[in-house]
Design a protein around this motif. Structure first.
Motif, PDB file in Angstrom:
ATOM      1  N   GLU A 126       0.832  -1.203   0.000  1.00 63.40           N
ATOM      2  CA  GLU A 126       0.000   0.000   0.000  1.00 63.40           C
ATOM      3  C   GLU A 126       0.868   1.255   0.000  1.00 63.40           C
ATOM      4  O   GLU A 126       0.601   2.215  -0.742  1.00 63.40           O
ATOM      5  N   ALA A 127       1.905   1.258   0.843  1.00 62.39           N
ATOM      6  CA  ALA A 127       2.779   2.423   0.938  1.00 62.39           C
ATOM      7  C   ALA A 127       3.588   2.611  -0.341  1.00 62.39           C
ATOM      8  O   ALA A 127       3.833   3.742  -0.780  1.00 62.39           O
ATOM      9  N   ALA A 128       4.023   1.504  -0.937  1.00 61.91           N
ATOM     10  CA  ALA A 128       4.783   1.582  -2.194  1.00 61.91           C
ATOM     11  C   ALA A 128       3.917   2.145  -3.315  1.00 61.91           C
ATOM     12  O   ALA A 128       4.365   2.979  -4.113  1.00 61.91           O
ATOM     13  N   LYS A 129       2.662   1.716  -3.365  1.00 63.81           N
ATOM     14  CA  LYS A 129       1.748   2.184  -4.399  1.00 63.81           C
ATOM     15  C   LYS A 129       1.549   3.695  -4.315  1.00 63.81           C
ATOM     16  O   LYS A 129       1.399   4.383  -5.329  1.00 63.81           O
ATOM     17  N   ALA A 130       1.577   4.236  -3.085  1.00 67.69           N
ATOM     18  CA  ALA A 130       1.334   5.663  -2.886  1.00 67.69           C
ATOM     19  C   ALA A 130       2.381   6.541  -3.565  1.00 67.69           C
ATOM     20  O   ALA A 130       2.109   7.698  -3.887  1.00 67.69           O
ATOM     21  N   ILE A 131       3.585   5.993  -3.771  1.00 71.63           N
ATOM     22  CA  ILE A 131       4.633   6.786  -4.445  1.00 71.63           C
ATOM     23  C   ILE A 131       5.096   6.124  -5.747  1.00 71.63           C
ATOM     24  O   ILE A 131       6.141   6.472  -6.297  1.00 71.63           O
ATOM     25  N   GLY A 132       4.320   5.166  -6.218  1.00 69.04           N
ATOM     26  CA  GLY A 132       4.664   4.502  -7.477  1.00 69.04           C
ATOM     27  C   GLY A 132       5.982   3.768  -7.420  1.00 69.04           C
ATOM     28  O   GLY A 132       6.738   3.744  -8.403  1.00 69.04           O
ATOM     29  N   ALA A 133       6.283   3.140  -6.272  1.00 67.99           N
ATOM     30  CA  ALA A 133       7.563   2.451  -6.100  1.00 67.99           C
ATOM     31  C   ALA A 133       7.481   0.992  -6.530  1.00 67.99           C
ATOM     32  O   ALA A 133       6.514   0.294  -6.216  1.00 67.99           O
ATOM     33  N   ASP A 134       8.487   0.540  -7.238  1.00 63.73           N
ATOM     34  CA  ASP A 134       8.601  -0.856  -7.652  1.00 63.73           C
ATOM     35  C   ASP A 134       9.447  -1.588  -6.614  1.00 63.73           C
ATOM     36  O   ASP A 134      10.675  -1.425  -6.563  1.00 63.73           O
ATOM     37  N   LEU A 135       8.800  -2.388  -5.790  1.00 64.01           N
ATOM     38  CA  LEU A 135       9.502  -3.058  -4.695  1.00 64.01           C
ATOM     39  C   LEU A 135      10.526  -4.074  -5.177  1.00 64.01           C
ATOM     40  O   LEU A 135      11.437  -4.445  -4.436  1.00 64.01           O
ATOM     41  N   HIS A 136      10.411  -4.536  -6.428  1.00 60.31           N
ATOM     42  CA  HIS A 136      11.353  -5.513  -6.957  1.00 60.31           C
ATOM     43  C   HIS A 136      12.638  -4.868  -7.468  1.00 60.31           C
ATOM     44  O   HIS A 136      13.614  -5.569  -7.757  1.00 60.31           O
ATOM     45  N   ALA A 137      12.634  -3.561  -7.585  1.00 57.87           N
ATOM     46  CA  ALA A 137      13.799  -2.860  -8.139  1.00 57.87           C
ATOM     47  C   ALA A 137      14.702  -2.330  -7.027  1.00 57.87           C
ATOM     48  O   ALA A 137      14.232  -1.929  -5.967  1.00 57.87           O
ATOM     49  N   SER A 138      16.009  -2.310  -7.293  1.00 60.29           N
ATOM     50  CA  SER A 138      16.952  -1.788  -6.305  1.00 60.29           C
ATOM     51  C   SER A 138      16.783  -0.284  -6.102  1.00 60.29           C
ATOM     52  O   SER A 138      17.278   0.273  -5.115  1.00 60.29           O
ATOM     53  N   SER A 139      16.065   0.359  -7.010  1.00 60.19           N
ATOM     54  CA  SER A 139      15.813   1.796  -6.875  1.00 60.19           C
ATOM     55  C   SER A 139      14.779   2.100  -5.798  1.00 60.19           C
ATOM     56  O   SER A 139      14.561   3.255  -5.447  1.00 60.19           O
ATOM     57  N   THR A 140      14.136   1.049  -5.262  1.00 56.77           N
ATOM     58  CA  THR A 140      13.232   1.208  -4.123  1.00 56.77           C
ATOM     59  C   THR A 140      13.855   0.524  -2.914  1.00 56.77           C
ATOM     60  O   THR A 140      14.102  -0.687  -2.926  1.00 56.77           O
ATOM     61  N   SER A 248       7.700   6.980   1.687  1.00 51.19           N
ATOM     62  CA  SER A 248       6.345   6.611   2.068  1.00 51.19           C
ATOM     63  C   SER A 248       6.398   5.718   3.299  1.00 51.19           C
ATOM     64  O   SER A 248       7.086   4.692   3.296  1.00 51.19           O
ATOM     65  N   ALA A 249       5.705   6.132   4.357  1.00 52.00           N
ATOM     66  CA  ALA A 249       5.668   5.346   5.590  1.00 52.00           C
ATOM     67  C   ALA A 249       4.394   4.514   5.628  1.00 52.00           C
ATOM     68  O   ALA A 249       3.283   5.051   5.508  1.00 52.00           O
ATOM     69  N   ALA A 250       4.539   3.209   5.799  1.00 53.01           N
ATOM     70  CA  ALA A 250       3.386   2.303   5.841  1.00 53.01           C
ATOM     71  C   ALA A 250       2.696   2.379   7.191  1.00 53.01           C
ATOM     72  O   ALA A 250       3.310   2.701   8.209  1.00 53.01           O
ATOM     73  N   ASP A 251       1.411   2.069   7.192  1.00 53.15           N
ATOM     74  CA  ASP A 251       0.683   1.916   8.453  1.00 53.15           C
ATOM     75  C   ASP A 251       1.221   0.686   9.186  1.00 53.15           C
ATOM     76  O   ASP A 251       1.749  -0.250   8.572  1.00 53.15           O
ATOM     77  N   ALA A 252       1.038   0.667  10.503  1.00 50.07           N
ATOM     78  CA  ALA A 252       1.296  -0.539  11.275  1.00 50.07           C
ATOM     79  C   ALA A 252       0.191  -1.554  10.961  1.00 50.07           C
ATOM     80  O   ALA A 252      -0.786  -1.245  10.276  1.00 50.07           O
TER      81      ALA A 252
END
Length: 271
Positions: A126-140, A248-252
């Protein structure tokens, strides 16, 4: 000690002077009770606190019959898990033997259980989606945060190893290749060493490894309390600004359904 109190008071003031810790914890208790009732177990689920009212020992005195203790701490240390169970024992010892409820057991620890990990992974996505981050990439970069503890505590408890295992398992679930554990909430005036790296240094290392976006998730906290909201939501965001990266900070986990079902599973196993 006084300096730390003043430091925390300033954090509360910056966040409006109030924490939703008790409110969220009570909501978690109700959700667990509702889930157990759905399974046919009509139990009273009640909350006791270590540092605030109602205290754990006082709630123990109100119990009747048998009870199961559910420790609301994902990782085990003498200052959390063990401390809460000591308060339960103290509450029982204060009662005359004839009036003591029967302690039927403690729900097993769950730092590496799928329900907890699934809830954390959802929060990360959810937090990654908020900033368009690709969690599989080293850029995230993925920052997994937990409460720092004094190093003498680490020597007597599995806390740090459990934190590291939770972090690794969550990173695997979301496919992160650039991740780190970061510790937060250590007092600035302590003369003994605490677990490191602190979150600011962990963020620097993620950026050094190629991250231009950082997603942070609190894996050592179960609700969005002041420590989470300030250390990640404010200090983490400020650090990201200094590093020139998106943040982007995720919720607990709060009352995430997978987490609540896990807690119910752990209690049910002791009934």
């Amino acid at each position: 000690r006084k300096a730390r109190v003043e430091e925390v008071v300033a954090h509360y003031r910056e966040l409006g002077g109030f924490s939703k810790f008790n409110e969220i914890t009570e909501a978690q208790a109700k959700a667990v009770g509702d889930e157990l009732a759905r399974r046919g177990h009509k139990l009273r689920v009640t909350v006791g606190y270590d540092h605030w009212q109602p205290h754990i020992a006082d709630k123990v005195a109100d119990l009747k019959g048998e009870f199961v203790a559910l420790v609301m701490s994902p990782h085990q240390s003498s200052v959390s898990w063990d401390g809460y169970l000591r308060r339960v024992a103290e509450g029982l010892e204060k009662l005359p033997e004839a009036k003591r409820p029967k302690w039927a057991g403690v729900a097993e620890p769950w730092w590496n259980k799928s329900g907890f990990l699934d809830a954390l992974a959802d929060r990360v996505r959810e937090a990654a989606k908020a900033i368009g981050a690709d969690l599989h990439a080293s850029s995230t970069g993925l920052l997994l945060s937990a409460h720092a503890v004094p190093m003498p505590v680490v020597k007597t408890a599995p806390y740090q190893k459990q934190i590291e295992e939770t972090a690794r398992l969550v990173a695997e679930k979301v496919g992160s290749t650039n991740w780190m554990v970061g510790y937060q909430s250590a007092p600035s005036d302590s003369n003994i060493p605490w677990t490191t790296p602190f979150i600011e240094r962990a963020m620097e290392e993620l950026a050094e490894a190629g991250a231009n976006k950082i997603v942070a998730v609190p894996i050592g906290f179960l609700c969005d309390n002041v420590e989470v909201l300030y250390d990640l939501g404010i200090e983490g965001r400020n650090k990201a600004g200094q590093l020139g990266v998106q943040f982007s900070a995720a919720d607990a986990v709060n009352t995430h359904p997978a987490f609540i079902k896990l807690l119910a599973d752990q209690v049910e196993a002791k009934l």
